[in-house]
Each structure stands twice: as structure tokens, then as C-alpha cells.
Write a protein that holds these residues in place. Structure first.
Motif, short mmCIF file in Angstrom:
data_model
loop_
_atom_site.label_atom_id
_atom_site.label_comp_id
_atom_site.label_asym_id
_atom_site.label_seq_id
_atom_site.Cartn_x
_atom_site.Cartn_y
_atom_site.Cartn_z
N LYS A 129 0.83 -1.21 0.00
CA LYS A 129 0.00 0.00 0.00
C LYS A 129 0.87 1.26 0.00
CE LYS A 129 -4.11 -1.63 2.57
NZ LYS A 129 -4.81 -1.44 3.86
N PHE A 152 7.00 11.94 12.17
CA PHE A 152 6.85 12.25 13.60
C PHE A 152 7.58 11.23 14.47
CE2 PHE A 152 2.29 13.87 12.55
CZ PHE A 152 2.82 15.00 11.99
N CYS A 153 8.06 10.20 13.82
CA CYS A 153 8.48 9.00 14.56
C CYS A 153 9.96 8.70 14.35
CB CYS A 153 7.60 7.85 14.08
SG CYS A 153 7.79 6.32 14.95
N ARG A 320 11.77 7.41 21.21
CA ARG A 320 11.24 8.73 20.88
C ARG A 320 11.58 9.77 21.94
NH1 ARG A 320 10.13 5.06 17.88
NH2 ARG A 320 12.38 5.23 17.89
N GLN A 324 12.39 12.88 19.53
CA GLN A 324 11.33 13.82 19.16
C GLN A 324 11.65 15.20 19.75
OE1 GLN A 324 8.06 11.46 20.59
NE2 GLN A 324 7.43 10.93 18.52
N GLN A 358 6.10 2.25 14.55
CA GLN A 358 4.88 1.75 13.92
C GLN A 358 5.12 0.41 13.24
OE1 GLN A 358 2.22 4.95 12.14
NE2 GLN A 358 4.25 5.78 11.78
N ALA A 428 -3.40 7.85 8.99
CA ALA A 428 -2.93 8.76 10.04
C ALA A 428 -4.13 9.53 10.60
CB ALA A 428 -1.90 9.73 9.49
N SER A 433 -2.67 13.50 16.54
CA SER A 433 -1.26 13.11 16.73
C SER A 433 -0.24 14.13 16.26
CB SER A 433 -1.00 11.79 16.02
OG SER A 433 -1.25 11.96 14.64
N TYR A 614 -2.96 2.86 21.79
CA TYR A 614 -2.04 2.93 20.67
C TYR A 614 -2.23 4.25 19.92
CZ TYR A 614 0.77 1.41 16.70
OH TYR A 614 1.75 1.30 15.74
N GLN A 615 -1.16 5.04 19.87
CA GLN A 615 -1.10 6.25 19.05
C GLN A 615 -2.27 7.19 19.32
OE1 GLN A 615 1.83 5.88 17.95
NE2 GLN A 615 1.83 5.14 15.87
N PHE A 681 -0.55 10.99 24.82
CA PHE A 681 -1.11 11.75 23.69
C PHE A 681 -2.21 11.00 22.96
CE2 PHE A 681 0.34 9.94 19.62
CZ PHE A 681 1.25 8.99 20.05
N ASN A 690 -1.67 17.15 22.30
CA ASN A 690 -1.11 17.90 21.17
C ASN A 690 -1.75 19.27 20.94
OD1 ASN A 690 1.17 16.45 20.34
ND2 ASN A 690 -0.15 14.86 19.49
N1 LIG Z 1 2.54 14.48 21.79
C1 LIG Z 1 2.95 13.45 21.07
N2 LIG Z 1 2.44 13.26 19.83
C2 LIG Z 1 2.89 12.23 19.08
C3 LIG Z 1 3.87 11.34 19.58
C4 LIG Z 1 4.36 11.54 20.89
O1 LIG Z 1 5.18 10.77 21.42
N3 LIG Z 1 3.88 12.61 21.60
N4 LIG Z 1 4.31 10.32 18.77
C5 LIG Z 1 4.23 10.47 17.33
C6 LIG Z 1 4.46 9.20 16.66
S1 LIG Z 1 5.93 8.41 17.04
C7 LIG Z 1 3.61 8.66 15.77
S2 LIG Z 1 4.07 7.25 14.93
C8 LIG Z 1 2.34 9.35 15.42
C9 LIG Z 1 1.21 8.41 15.07
O2 LIG Z 1 0.03 9.05 15.02
P1 LIG Z 1 -1.19 8.71 14.02
O3 LIG Z 1 -0.84 9.04 12.65
O4 LIG Z 1 -2.36 9.43 14.51
O5 LIG Z 1 -1.33 7.17 14.24
P2 LIG Z 1 -2.53 6.19 14.39
O6 LIG Z 1 -3.40 6.46 15.54
O7 LIG Z 1 -1.86 4.87 14.32
O8 LIG Z 1 -3.37 6.47 13.07
C10 LIG Z 1 -3.53 5.51 12.09
C11 LIG Z 1 -4.90 5.67 11.44
O9 LIG Z 1 -4.96 4.76 10.34
C12 LIG Z 1 -6.11 3.92 10.44
N5 LIG Z 1 -5.75 2.65 9.78
C13 LIG Z 1 -5.39 1.47 10.30
N6 LIG Z 1 -5.08 0.60 9.33
C14 LIG Z 1 -5.24 1.25 8.15
C15 LIG Z 1 -5.05 0.88 6.78
O10 LIG Z 1 -4.64 -0.23 6.44
N7 LIG Z 1 -5.30 1.86 5.86
C16 LIG Z 1 -5.74 3.11 6.19
N8 LIG Z 1 -5.97 3.98 5.22
N9 LIG Z 1 -5.94 3.45 7.47
C17 LIG Z 1 -5.67 2.54 8.43
C18 LIG Z 1 -6.41 3.85 11.91
O11 LIG Z 1 -7.78 3.55 12.11
C19 LIG Z 1 -6.04 5.28 12.38
O12 LIG Z 1 -7.09 6.18 12.23
O13 LIG Z 1 1.97 10.17 16.54
C20 LIG Z 1 2.93 11.14 16.85
N10 LIG Z 1 2.38 12.06 17.83
#
Ligand SMILES: Nc1nc2c(c(=O)[nH]1)N[C@H]1C(S)=C(S)[C@@H](COP(=O)(O)OP(=O)(O)OC[C@H]3O[C@@H](n4cnc5c(=O)[nH]c(N)nc54)[C@H](O)[C@@H]3O)O[C@H]1N2
Ligand SMILES: Nc1nc2c(c(=O)[nH]1)N[C@H]1C(S)=C(S)[C@@H](COP(=O)(O)OP(=O)(O)OC[C@H]3O[C@@H](n4cnc5c(=O)[nH]c(N)nc54)[C@H](O)[C@@H]3O)O[C@H]1N2
Ligand code: SF4
Ligand SMILES: [Mo]
Length: 723
Positions: A129, A152-153, A320, A324, A358, A428, A433, A614-615, A681, A690
Motif C-alpha cells: 500500500k 513524527f516518529c 522517541r 522527538q 509503527q 494517520a 497526533s 495505541y497512538q 497523547f 497535542n
Molecule cells: N505528543 C505526542 N504526539 C505524538 C507522539 C508523541 O510521542 N507525543 N508520537 C508520534 C508518533 S511516534 C507517531 S508514529 C504518530 C502516530 O500518530 P497517528 O498518525 O495518529 O497514528 P494512528 O493512531 O496509528 O493512526 C492511524 C490511522 O490509520 C487507520 N488505519 C489502520 N489501518 C489502516 C489501513 O490499512 N489503511 C488506512 N488507510 N488506514 C488505516 C487507523 O484507524 C487510524 O485512524 O503520533 C505522533 N504524535
């Protein structure tokens, strides 16, 4: 069933579908079997069992055990939805939804050019994908504006690894190698909560007293150092680089370095020596708050574990907590410098590595979701790379766009004059996030068209004009690349719900409507074969792999450049892929966090994760037992601070930073520095961390400053309960 803390193992090898957990990069192996109960959709509910695999050794965490529930959440989206004039949604056909999206793209690009449409991907998408989304953006949209939440990661660690070592594969060795080491330095990582089965690999080093954890909180992982298992250092938030510069200073001042290794495999020692000369431990102590004698003790402990001094080996791992930051790349660079001085990198039984977060954070950047990269971890600015990938795609290299911009900058451009007016989001949930999330929500509302591909109505999906329902995890075939660079198979165990469709199908349909009638196959095995060809000769070479081979021989590590090649569990053993074959010792200097902790905002706010969520919580807040365990946001603070602020456990406080305000109840704990508060978060609404965080970024990697924000805290009068 055996249970060790939060990890539970089931013995035996049940029949069923062998696959891996939907969530983090440990990609614990699971077997899914249809249970006796039908789900809400009439299909049997799946039962999850742990399966033996080198990362999880049969164990799963609580999220893994309950993962099947994500497939049948009550508000799962099963038909495309369009926003109505009243701001609600109505269901529609795929024809209408896709026609509308294609028309919106055409109109925007006619007015604003190719870059009027931007794409935001996710590190949870399969390799197939991720590859298709990157190709769609460059070939069909012709837009340079793609990036993903992996920015972000992993971006700071990736930038530092590429610069110093010439390669970024997350861990360059199998996780199980940690078991034999005398010391493991965990920098800002809380694996006991974020990857519980990982802790099994730390048993040996804890027995030998060598686990060192750097975290301003007494995290679950910091607690693993108790009773002689190691050391917990709690620095002032945002001063990790000073700790590392002091450790390097001691290693050099006391002659603890591996001289032969440094001479044979690195360059840059003289400059590094000069850069750390001023960071003697007493001076470092005055900045980071960790005692000079402890800094000396830790440097000696790490050196004693180095094979050059007769030790069994040592690892330096980053999470992180240190990455970060606006100085994330510099801090990871110093971690690599330290590991190089001790002769740890590219040596069996020792090493350095960032712990990828991730599920497919590694594969996502290898196959084209990152603004500056083409498949195979090739740079989009490199003419040879463009020629190779363009040939696989059957297009003119000159037709490929150039590099885009990192995620924070991309989000900030949305809906502004000259910026994109259409955004496609897949995988995302940025309104929860992304840093400074209030501003992100505003940018999304300024778009002409927001299209979100998701399985559930996430907070970001609920900002969209069009929501397209996709397949996830146990509903699809594909591959993921775990934190060790091991390529694994994800397998289908359940039919698609309702009319939900894979991104592969959606992208093919959109491509056809936008005039590209070929080049978007929907069979994941076929997409993988093309991805493998596109990666051939690149840094992340998958050309010897295929679904059939992975099925027959099991998971394999890249690089794997031919069908006869066994894959590469350990990288960098002979040389570094730099022009001279050597790793670079790079001098870096400390800068304080972008936010000034003084005056109006006198406290450090640090953010991070809870085991049970998670996330952005889009998935786990919908799993009943996980929500029950962790129902909402909170602020952790020390009793001394609570006293000073005059707040009680459970009382609501107002948190204020330069970006915005949030409200959450207080949790009092002595496992945190008194000058620091912690928030998870994972939550939306008024407790969303956030709303407060800083969107300043690291100049080299584009990583935002999630971890350290200056905050003011005001008690909120306890609300009187209604009589
Ligand atoms: N304050 C603060 N903020 C942070 C962080 C932190 O430490 N502190 N960490 C950061 C980090 S490391 C990360 S990785 C980010 C992650 O932050 P986000 O991007 O918000 O991560 P997820 O919640 O995993 O969002 C994934 C989305 O994809 C959907 N999904 C699941 N499978 C699929 C698929 O196969 N296809 C599609 N199209 N959608 C799908 C899920 O339902 C969900 O809505 O957040 C960051 N934000
Ligand atoms: N349960 C759960 N597991 C997950 C995830 C999840 O959301 N939930 N997400 C996955 C993903 S995408 C990722 S990236 C990983 C992240 O995995 P980790 O890196 O382990 O997770 P975090 O909780 O973000 O941060 C780790 C620690 O950094 C500390 N920290 C904060 N500020 C500083 C600082 O200035 N210096 C230092 N040294 N430490 C600091 C925090 O107190 C925290 O304990 O987890 C993965 N696994
Ligand atoms: S540690 Fe990560 S991969 Fe393993 S079960 Fe938990 S969430 Fe899933
Ligand atoms: Mo992450």
C-alpha cells in the motif's frame, strides 16, 4: 498459559491463519482462528493466540490479545461517506465517491498545478500500500507533496543513521542478539510499556546489572533497573545530548575507546574530541542534573561491556524520548558517536539502533511515503535513482516531481495561498497526533477537499468531505518490515466488511479516472514483485523476495538482492556504505529546547505512551477492555509539585502553552521529576496533549518537538456535583 508481568504466552501450535499483530514494529506473531461466536456482521469472531517468533517468543501484550476486536467495532465504516451541507454524513456508492474525488483533484490541479494536491500516508500501511500510494502521488498526481506520520516518529534517527553510517535499517541486527550483552543503554525508550514482549530480550543484561535507562520519569522500563539490574538516570527534559556529550568526554578523557576499531572503521576523531572537550561531567551535571560521578560510572560500565575491553558486548538504543526534539538528529548522532568510540557498530554481539515504532514505520520510508525518497530507499533528488524507478514505472524521469516537504511544513501549507487545496490522508489521525493540533484542524478546514481513507470515523476522518472505507490487517494480504528490517507476511483471515476496499483498488480506480489506465495492479503479490524490481540496487534492496518466497522460507531481512540470497540479519559487519567505507564521527553541540521553561510557563511537559492505548487511539479507544483500562487523558505530577500548585489527586487542571490550552485530571506519583509533568497523547477532546505541543522542528530531519514543551498549570476549582 504462562504469564510474566504483562506478557502472556500460549504453548502449542494451533492451526489457523499465521499472521502478525496490527500495531507496533515488534510485529509479534499471532495465529487467528475463527471462534464459535458470530460477530455483529454475521462472520465468526476471530480468536487471537501468540505464536513463536524471534521478536515476541510467543508473547503478546494486552493490545495484541484484544486486537481482533478492532475488526468489528460498532462504528466500522463499510460504505463511502460524503459530508452533507448540514455537516453530517450520508452513505454513497463507490462510483459517486470516486467520481467526486477525481473531479476535485482535476479542478484543483487545473487551478493550482500538480502540487495543489497533497498526500499524507501512515507507517501502519503494508509495503504494498505504501508503494502504491507513493507511485500514485508521483505518477498520477505528479505532485511532490507527499509525506507520512513516520516523520513524527523515525525521521531524526533515520537522518542521523544515514549521515553517520550510510544506512538506516532501524536495528541492524536481530533483537535476540541483545540477550548476550553486558550492557544496554536505552535512551528515551519505554519498551516495557510500548513493546512488552521486548523485555524478554533484556533478561541477560539485567542479570548482569547492565541495563541503563535515560528517562525523566520512572517509567515501567526505568523500574526494570531496580535491585541491581542497572541504572535509571532522570535528566532534565531536553538535555539528553548533554548526557551523551559527557559520556563521550569521559570515554575519551579516560582512554576507554576502542582504538583499533576507531582507527580502522571511522573518521573524524579529532573534531569530535575538540567538540566534547568542554563537557566534563561537572559541567554537564549543572545542565542535565545527573551527578558527575554517575556519568563517569555509566561511561565506565559501557566501556567495560565493549568487546575491546573483554566484555560480552554492549548496545546503544534510542527511542522517541530523545529523538522527538528540535535537536533529535544531533542527539542520535551523539549516541552513534558513543557507540562508534566503543567499537560497537557492525560487530556481532554489539550495536546501535533506533527502536522503530509503527508496524511498518520502516517499510513506509523504504518504499516511497517520505517526501524525499523513492522506493528502495533511493533519494528522489538523485538522477540515477530517478532513472531506475522511472524505468520500472514506464515514465520519463523528467516527469517525476522533485522532493516535497516534511510533514509539519506540509500540514502548515494546507489551504494557504499557493499551498495545496486538496489532501488525501491514508493511515494517520493528524488532528490528534500532530504537534500543535489545534492549528492543524484549522488548516484542514481551509481545504477545498479533504479525503480520508480509514476503517473508522477517526477525528481526522470526521473533518473530511469524503471518507473512503478501507481494509485493514486481518482482511488483507501483504508484507510489513519490522524493527529489525525483517520482512514478514500479513495474511487475510476474514472477508472484507460491507463494501470496504483495499487502497490498492481505490488507487487503481482513481488513477483510471485521472487518465492513467495501467500500472496499478490490485493483487498485493503482484505489487510486491514490482516494488522488488523498483528497489533493486537501492539501499533497501528487496529484489530477491516475493510473497511466494516469504511463504515458503519464512520472514527474511533486507537487503536481499537475489532469489538465492539468504537475506541479511546483521548489516555493516565489513564496511559502512559511505564513500570511503568508514563511519563518520560527527561533532554536535547542545541547544536547549525551542520552548523556554521560564516565567509564564515554568514547567516541562513531556508526552508519551500508555501500554493499553495505541497512538491517536483511533483503534484502541474502540476496544472495550483497553478503553476501560485507560479511559481518558491525565497529567502525571510529583507530590511536591502538586503541593506547590495546591492540587489533589484526581482534580482537574488547566494546562497552558504558547500553542493552546488543555484540561485533564491530575495523577500524583513520585516517579517523575518535580519540575516535569507527563501526559499521554492518545486522546482527543479537551485532554488532547497535542493542543499544547510545539510544532518547531529539527532543521535536519523535520522531526517536531513532541517531547518537551514549556507549560503553565492552573488548578481548576472542583466542580460541585449536582444536588
Ligand atoms: N505528543 C505526542 N504526539 C505524538 C507522539 C508523541 O510521542 N507525543 N508520537 C508520534 C508518533 S511516534 C507517531 S508514529 C504518530 C502516530 O500518530 P497517528 O498518525 O495518529 O497514528 P494512528 O493512531 O496509528 O493512526 C492511524 C490511522 O490509520 C487507520 N488505519 C489502520 N489501518 C489502516 C489501513 O490499512 N489503511 C488506512 N488507510 N488506514 C488505516 C487507523 O484507524 C487510524 O485512524 O503520533 C505522533 N504524535
Ligand atoms: N502501548 C503502545 N505501544 C506503542 C505505541 C503506542 O502508541 N502505544 N506506539 C508505537 C510507536 S509508533 C512508537 S514510536 C513507539 C514509541 O516507543 P517509546 O519511545 O518507548 O515511547 P514514548 O512513550 O513515546 O517515549 C519513551 C519515553 O520517553 C520519555 N521522555 C520524554 N521526554 C524525554 C526527554 O526529554 N528525554 C528522555 N531521555 N526521555 C524522555 C517518556 O517519559 C517516555 O517514557 O511505541 C510503539 N508502541
Ligand atoms: S508489543 Fe506491539 S506487536 Fe506485540 S502484541 Fe503488543 S502491540 Fe502487538
Ligand atoms: Mo511512532
Amino acid at each position: 498459559m504462562t504469564s510474566t508481568g504483562s506478557v502472556t504466552t500460549v504453548a502449542g501450535t494451533p492451526s489457523g491463519t499465521p499472521t502478525h499483530c496490527p500495531y507496533c514494529a515488534l510485529q509479534c506473531a499471532q495465529t487467528l482462528t475463527p471462534g464459535p461466536e458470530p460477530g455483529p456482521d454475521g462472520q465468526a469472531l476471530l480468536q487471537v493466540q501468540g505464536r513463536d517468533f524471534p521478536t515476541n517468543l510467543g508473547g503478546l501484550c494486552r493490545k495484541g490479545w484484544t486486537s481482533a476486536e478492532v475488526l468489528t467495532v460498532p462504528d466500522r465504516i463499510t460504505r463511502p461517506r460524503l459530508r452533507t451541507a448540514e455537516g453530517t454524513y450520508r452513505e454513497t456508492s463507490w462510483e459517486e465517491a470516486l467520481d467526486l474525488v477525481a473531479a476535485g483533484i482535476r479542478t484543483a490541479q487545473r487551478r493550482g498545478g500538480a502540487d495543489a494536491v497533497a498526500v499524507f500516508g501512515g507507517g501502519g500501511l503494508t509495503n504494498e500500500k505504501a508503494y502504491a500510494l507513493g507511485k500514485f502521488t508521483r505518477v498520477v498526481l505528479g505532485s511532490r507533496l507527499i509525506d507520512y506520520n513516520g516523520r513524527f516518529c523515525m525521521s531524526a534517527a533515520a537522518t542521523a543513521s544515514n549521515r553517520s553510517l550510510g544506512l538506516d535499517r532501524g536495528l541492524g541486527f536481530p533483537l535476540a542478539d541483545l540477550g548476550g550483552a553486558d550492557a544496554v543503554l536505552l535512551l528515551g525508550s519505554n519498551v516495557a510499556a510500548t513493546m512488552p514482549p521486548f523485555v524478554q530480550h533484556l533478561a541477560g543484561v539485567r542479570e548482569r546489572g547492565g541495563l541503563v535507562v535515560l528517562d525523566p520519569r520512572e517509567s515501567a522500563t526505568a523500574k526494570l533497573t531496580a535491585e541491581g539490574a542497572g541504572h535509571h538516570l532522570a535528566p532534565v527534559p531536553g538535555t539528553d545530548l548533554v548526557v551523551l556529550l559527557a559520556l563521550i568526554h569521559v570515554v575519551l578523557a579516560e582512554g576507554l575507546l576502542d582504538e583499533d576499531y576507531v582507527a580502522a572503521r571511522t573518521t573524524g576523531l579529532a573534531d569530535l574530541r575538540a567538540a566534547v572537550a568542554g563537557w566534563w561531567p561537572e559541567r554537564a551535571e549543572s545542565v542535565c542534573g545527573i551527578g558527575a560521578d554517575r556519568l563517569r560510572e555509566i561511561a565506565r560500565l559501557l566501556a567495560a561491556a565493549s568487546p575491546s575491553r573483554g566484555g560480552r558486548g554492549a548496545y546503544v538504543l534510542t527511542g522517541r524520548g530523545v529523538e522527538q526534539s528540535t535537536q533529535g538528529t544531533a542527539t542520535v548522532t551523539a549516541a552513534i558517536d558513543l557507540a562508534l568510540l566503543l567499537g560497537l557498530i557492525g560487530r556481532e554481539g554489539s550495536g546501535f539502533g533506533p527502536i522503530t515504532g509503527q508496524g511498518n514505520g520502516q517499510g513506509g520510508r523504504e518504499h516511497g511515503l517520505k517526501a524525499d525518497q523513492l522506493p528502495g530507499y533511493r533519494l528522489i533528488s538523485d538522477p540515477q535513482a530517478r532513472a531506475h524507478v522511472a524505468a520500472v514505472w514506464g515514465v520519463d524521469p523528467d516527469a517525476l516531481p522533485g522532493p516535497g516537504v516534511p510533514a509539519v511544513q506540509l500540514l502548515d501549507m494546507l489551504g494557504r495561498p499557493g499551498g495545496p487545496s486538496v489532501l488525501l490522508v491514508a493511515g494517520a489521525n493528524v488532528v490528534v497526533s500532530a504537534p500543535n493540533a489545534g492549528a492543524v484542524r484549522e488548516r484542514l478546514s481551509a481545504l477545498d477537499l479533504l479525503v480520508v481513507l480509514d476503517t473508522v470515523p477517526s477525528e481526522t476522518a470526521l473533518c473530511a468531505d469524503v471518507i473512503l472505507p478501507v481494509l485493514q490487517w486481518a482482511e488483507e494480504e501483504g508484507t510489513m518490515t519490522n524493527l529489525e528490517g525483517r520482512v514478514i507476511r500479513r495474511r487475510r483471515a476474514r472477508p472484507a466488511p460491507g463494501e470496504a476496499r483495499s487502497e490498492l483498488w481505490i488507487l487503481r480506480q482513481l488513477a483510471a479516472r485521472l487518465g492513467v489506465g495501467h500500472g496499478f495492479p490490485t493483487d498485493p503479490a503482484e505489487v510486491f514483485d514490482e516494488l522488488a524490481r523498483a528497489s533493486a540496487g537501492g539501499r533497501a534492496d528487496y529484489s530477491g523476495l516475493s510473497h511466494a518466497r516469504l511463504d515458503a522460507e519464512g520472514p527474511m531481512h533486507w537487503p536481499c538482492p537475489s532469489p538465492a540470497h539468504p537475506g541479511t540479519p546483521r548489516v555493516l559487519l565489513d564496511r559502512f556504505p559511505t564513500p570511503d567505507g568508514r563511519a563518520r564521527l560527527i561533532p554536535v553541540s547542545h541547544r536547549p529546547p525551542a520552548d523556554d521553561v521560564r516565567g509564564e510557563a515554568p514547567l516541562h511537559l513531556v508526552t508519551g505512551r500508555l501500554l493499553e492505548q495505541y497512538q491517536s487511539g483511533a483503534q484502541t479507544r474502540r476496544v472495550s477492555s483497553l478503553l476501560a483500562a485507560r479511559p481518558g487523558s491525565f497529567v502525571e505530577m510529583h507530590p511536591l509539585l502538586a503541593d506547590r500548585l495546591g492540587v489533589q489527586d484526581g482534580q482537574s487542571v488547566l494546562l497552558r502553552t504558547r500553542r493552546g490550552e488543555a484540561r485533564a485530571p491530575v495523577v500524583i506519583t513520585d516517579g517523575i521529576r518535580p519540575d516535569t509533568v507527563f501526559m499521554p497523547f492518545h486522546y482527543a477532546g479537551e485532554g488532547s496533549a497535542n493542543l499544547l505541543t510545539n510544532d518547531a522542528t529539527d532543521p535536519l530531519s523535520g522531526m517536531p518537538e513532541f517531547k518537551v514543551t514549556a507549560v503553565e498549570i492552573v488548578p481548576v476549582a472542583p466542580e460541585r456535583s449536582p444536588a
